[in-house]
Design a protein around this motif. Structure first.
Motif, PDB file in Angstrom:
ATOM      1  N   SER A  51     -14.560   3.134 -60.342  1.00 22.31           N
ATOM      2  CA  SER A  51     -13.814   3.773 -61.418  1.00 22.31           C
ATOM      3  C   SER A  51     -14.777   4.506 -62.338  1.00 22.31           C
ATOM      4  N   GLU A  52     -14.362   5.703 -62.773  1.00 24.87           N
ATOM      5  CA  GLU A  52     -15.146   6.496 -63.722  1.00 24.87           C
ATOM      6  C   GLU A  52     -16.587   6.678 -63.271  1.00 24.87           C
ATOM      7  N   GLY A  53     -16.778   6.826 -61.962  1.00 27.42           N
ATOM      8  CA  GLY A  53     -18.102   7.051 -61.424  1.00 27.42           C
ATOM      9  C   GLY A  53     -18.981   5.814 -61.386  1.00 27.42           C
ATOM     10  N   LEU A  54     -18.383   4.638 -61.558  1.00 29.45           N
ATOM     11  CA  LEU A  54     -19.121   3.383 -61.558  1.00 29.45           C
ATOM     12  C   LEU A  54     -18.563   2.435 -60.502  1.00 29.45           C
ATOM     13  N   VAL A  55     -19.449   1.657 -59.905  1.00 33.02           N
ATOM     14  CA  VAL A  55     -19.071   0.710 -58.862  1.00 33.02           C
ATOM     15  C   VAL A  55     -19.484  -0.687 -59.307  1.00 33.02           C
TER      16      VAL A  55
ATOM     17  N   LYS B 220     -21.805 -15.890 -67.104  1.00 27.41           N
ATOM     18  CA  LYS B 220     -21.515 -15.688 -68.525  1.00 27.41           C
ATOM     19  C   LYS B 220     -20.087 -15.222 -68.763  1.00 27.41           C
ATOM     20  N   TYR B 221     -19.563 -14.382 -67.860  1.00 28.54           N
ATOM     21  CA  TYR B 221     -18.246 -13.767 -68.084  1.00 28.54           C
ATOM     22  C   TYR B 221     -17.330 -13.911 -66.872  1.00 28.54           C
ATOM     23  N   ASP B 222     -16.034 -13.988 -67.148  1.00 27.43           N
ATOM     24  CA  ASP B 222     -14.985 -13.798 -66.147  1.00 27.43           C
ATOM     25  C   ASP B 222     -14.372 -12.423 -66.380  1.00 27.43           C
ATOM     26  N   LEU B 223     -14.173 -11.670 -65.297  1.00 23.73           N
ATOM     27  CA  LEU B 223     -13.559 -10.353 -65.430  1.00 23.73           C
ATOM     28  C   LEU B 223     -12.062 -10.490 -65.672  1.00 23.73           C
ATOM     29  N   LEU B 224     -11.542  -9.783 -66.667  1.00 20.99           N
ATOM     30  CA  LEU B 224     -10.102  -9.682 -66.883  1.00 20.99           C
ATOM     31  C   LEU B 224      -9.561  -8.385 -66.307  1.00 20.99           C
ATOM     32  N   SER B 225     -10.334  -7.320 -66.390  1.00 22.57           N
ATOM     33  CA  SER B 225      -9.991  -6.068 -65.706  1.00 22.57           C
ATOM     34  C   SER B 225     -11.149  -5.755 -64.769  1.00 22.57           C
ATOM     35  N   THR B 226     -10.846  -5.413 -63.539  1.00 23.10           N
ATOM     36  CA  THR B 226     -11.916  -5.221 -62.553  1.00 23.10           C
ATOM     37  C   THR B 226     -12.482  -3.814 -62.562  1.00 23.10           C
ATOM     38  N   SER B 227     -11.837  -2.881 -63.265  1.00 18.60           N
ATOM     39  CA  SER B 227     -12.322  -1.506 -63.276  1.00 18.60           C
ATOM     40  C   SER B 227     -12.501  -1.022 -64.717  1.00 18.60           C
ATOM     41  N   TYR B 228     -13.288   0.032 -64.858  1.00 19.29           N
ATOM     42  CA  TYR B 228     -13.545   0.607 -66.172  1.00 19.29           C
ATOM     43  C   TYR B 228     -12.398   1.535 -66.585  1.00 19.29           C
ATOM     44  N   SER B 229     -12.129   1.552 -67.883  1.00 20.85           N
ATOM     45  CA  SER B 229     -11.200   2.532 -68.450  1.00 20.85           C
ATOM     46  C   SER B 229     -11.800   3.024 -69.752  1.00 20.85           C
ATOM     47  N   GLU B 230     -11.995   4.351 -69.811  1.00 18.61           N
ATOM     48  CA  GLU B 230     -12.579   5.001 -70.972  1.00 18.61           C
ATOM     49  C   GLU B 230     -13.905   4.344 -71.369  1.00 18.61           C
ATOM     50  N   GLY B 231     -14.701   4.021 -70.333  1.00 20.16           N
ATOM     51  CA  GLY B 231     -16.041   3.512 -70.543  1.00 20.16           C
ATOM     52  C   GLY B 231     -16.127   2.046 -70.922  1.00 20.16           C
ATOM     53  N   LYS B 232     -15.027   1.315 -70.811  1.00 19.01           N
ATOM     54  CA  LYS B 232     -15.004  -0.085 -71.224  1.00 19.01           C
ATOM     55  C   LYS B 232     -14.395  -0.961 -70.139  1.00 19.01           C
ATOM     56  N   ILE B 233     -14.833  -2.224 -70.138  1.00 17.57           N
ATOM     57  CA  ILE B 233     -14.254  -3.208 -69.238  1.00 17.57           C
ATOM     58  C   ILE B 233     -14.057  -4.498 -70.021  1.00 17.57           C
ATOM     59  N   VAL B 234     -12.979  -5.213 -69.714  1.00 14.28           N
ATOM     60  CA  VAL B 234     -12.594  -6.385 -70.502  1.00 14.28           C
ATOM     61  C   VAL B 234     -12.902  -7.665 -69.734  1.00 14.28           C
ATOM     62  N   VAL B 235     -13.552  -8.603 -70.418  1.00 20.24           N
ATOM     63  CA  VAL B 235     -13.937  -9.886 -69.828  1.00 20.24           C
ATOM     64  C   VAL B 235     -13.604 -10.996 -70.841  1.00 20.24           C
ATOM     65  N   ARG B 236     -13.926 -12.225 -70.477  1.00 15.04           N
ATOM     66  CA  ARG B 236     -13.928 -13.321 -71.435  1.00 15.04           C
ATOM     67  C   ARG B 236     -15.046 -14.279 -71.037  1.00 15.04           C
TER      68      ARG B 236
END
Length: 282
Positions: free
Chosen positions: A178-182, A210-226
């Motif tokens: 996503s967004e040119g990132l893998v 350290k983190y669990d992914l909540l969203s697996t892809s980037y959106s507008e340069g951001k990715i959400v984890v916890r």
């Protein structure tokens, strides 16, 4: 209408990549929609203004893919996919039939037949490229024209919509492009995701310890984890290198959140009481 009955993605692979616009926005806009009308069971097509542009043309038991902005779509019937276009709905665009196919994104789809190489085709049914004989799966393309391939040794890589290999099939796992990132792991036991660019160069990392992914892809340069293992923890937003930007402390959930992606600088989130709110890009 009896039902909207949106046809799901017709995948060559079990992987799913977002098919959205150039900014990776959610793929919920459409120019055409396949429907069944209350007065009959055959499939029709309406445009975004609700006008019936194809009237009761396809059998009830058929499945229609999502229709591309160019009007191209697949009709699955009797175990075969045939390519149609809204501009000429009574006759297939090409005579070829396929046993598997993805919907069209960025003007291309993937299609295959048993014992044949997977091919990339355009909305007019022309073959753009044949994938290598060692490639057994190819995902849906994303809006940037990238897809994930898997070879016979279950190693994964990335191609563009011309079939060029951008990242060779050497990865044990690729979560998303996503967004040119893998987001990838070279080894399944590795305790971090590498963040790669389209040249295969590592530009960052996300630690799975350290983190669990909540969203697996980037959106507008951001990715959400916890925080890892904190199933009721707040949302944490990372940048394209895996650096922590900020927390959304009111966003708490026991579940993975499909809404955790940005659109025009905003993200919807819910808390542990299933109440909803909106956060901005800060």
């Amino acid at each position: 209408m009896k039902q909207w009955q949106l046809a799901g993605c017709l995948l060559v692979a079990v992987l799913a990549l977002s098919g959205c616009d150039k900014k990776q926005k959610p793929d919920n806009n459409f120019d055409y929609l396949a429907v069944q009308m209350s007065k009959g069971d055959l499939w029709s097509i309406i445009d975004k203004d609700g006008k019936e542009v194809v009237k009761e043309e396809y059998p009830t038991e058929a499945v229609l893919s999502r229709i591309s902005s160019e009007g191209a779509f697949w009709v699955w019937h009797n175990g075969k996919y045939q390519l149609y276009n809204v501009s000429s709905p009574k006759k297939p665009v090409i005579d070829d039939e396929f046993t598997r196919a993805t919907r069209f994104v960025a003007g291309v789809a993937v299609a295959s037949r048993p014992n044949e190489q997977i091919r990339i085709i355009d909305t007019e049914g022309r073959t753009i490229a044949m994938l290598g004989k060692d490639i057994k799966r190819c995902s849906l393309f994303n809006a940037d024209g990238h897809a994930i391939i898997t070879n016979t040794e279950n190693k994964m890589g990335v191609i563009d919509k011309q079939g060029n290999v951008l990242i060779g099939p050497v990865m044990e796992q690729i979560n998303s492009v996503s967004e040119g990132l893998v987001l990838a792991k070279r080894d399944a036991d590795n305790n971090e995701y590498m963040i790669l660019n389209m040249k295969g160069e590592q530009v960052g990392k996300i630690s799975t310890e350290k983190y669990d992914l909540l969203s697996t892809s980037y959106s507008e340069g951001k990715i959400v984890v916890r925080d890892a293992g904190d199933y009721e923890g707040c949302f944490i937003v990372l940048d394209k290198t895996g650096k922590r930007l900020f927390d959304i402390k009111k966003a708490r959930t026991r579940y993975y959140a499909p809404s955790s992606s940005y659109l025009d600088g905003f993200m919807a989130f819910n808390n542990e009481d299933e109440e909803w709110g909106v956060a901005d890009e800060r």
